[in-house]
Write a protein that holds these residues in place. Structure first.
Motif: not given
Length: 265
Positions: A148, A151-152, A154-155, A239-240, A242-243, A247
């Motif tokens: 998580a 991914e945060l 990366d976004q 998308p961010i 959602t991230a 998270a």
């Protein structure tokens, strides 16, 4: 905004496991509102929990904690952060799921068959309404905290690149100060003494990213975006957002797991 439900989830889980005192829970909630009150969503829930029904004088968080202590079986709380199109973590259909979706947050006590949703009912007053949860739904989705967090990050990078390519991420004078001011204006989250480091770091990062998202959603003075550009910006930011939710849920779940397994002696 960072949500009071995250604070309530961590602290009540720690308290139910013996890793925090009731007064600690009350102190942790204090930054979120000048006053907190509690009521049951309906008469049946009021009878089960001994909390006031709608229309009766409201109670306090102390009585909510007592109701949770009496519940059987007892288990840790689960943070839910639903939005339209992303209902992960919610139980089956019912009033709790509906109200949590409307509020964008809630706390589920799946084993006890109860859910709690905070809503602002007046300036400085936060109400915690307790709902019955007949169907706990499927087990919550497990997302490793490392995943998580990665991914945060990366976004954040991908969204910045997309916004720049769309021409909607131009520098705005004072934006850094705007983000810093937004972070200072947020309630200060208080966490248990045994709060693990990685969940705390991820929660703080999620707060920072939300402040950046808020700044990215503001048009430059006199430079409102066209409808198509505004839609493109919204899609780039989705998308961010959602991230951030993923998270925050993963960080709270990991904190609950560790705190609940390390009760005070």
């Amino acid at each position: 905004m960072p949500c009071p439900s995250a604070t309530f989830t961590v602290w009540t889980s720690a308290w139910l496991a013996g890793a925090a005192a009731p007064d600690d829970v009350l102190d942790a909630l204090a930054p979120w509102a000048d006053a907190h009150d509690v009521q049951a969503a309906d008469a049946d829930t009021a009878r089960v929990t001994a909390l006031p029904s709608p229309g009766e004088p409201v109670s306090s968080v102390t009585f909510l904690l007592a109701a949770l202590r009496r519940s059987a079986p007892r288990g840790p709380a689960r943070l839910v952060l639903p939005v339209p199109g992303d209902a992960r973590g919610l139980p089956g259909p019912g009033p709790f799921s509906q109200q949590a979706m409307s509020a964008g947050e809630g706390v589920l006590f799946a084993e006890a068959g109860l859910g709690v949703v905070p809503t602002s009912v007046a300036d400085g007053v936060l109400r915690w309404t307790v709902y019955p949860v007949a169907d706990p739904g499927p087990p919550p989705e497990f997302v490793a905290l490392n995943q998580a967090e990665r991914e945060l990050r990366d976004q954040v990078r991908q969204s910045a690149s997309v916004l720049t390519s769309l021409g909607v991420a131009r520098h705005r004078p004072g934006v850094r100060e705007e983000i810093a001011a937004a972070l200072r204006a947020r309630p200060t989250s208080l966490w248990p003494a045994g709060m693990p480091g990685q969940p705390l770091r991820v929660l703080q990062h999620a707060d920072e990213v939300e402040a950046i998202l808020a700044a990215a959603s503001v048009d430059e003075p006199g430079g409102a975006l066209s409808a198509s550009a505004a839609t493109a910006r919204r899609e780039a930011l989705r998308p961010i957002e959602t991230a951030v939710r993923v998270a925050r849920r993963a960080a709270v779940a990991e904190a609950v797991r560790i705190l609940a397994s390390s009760p005070l002696v």
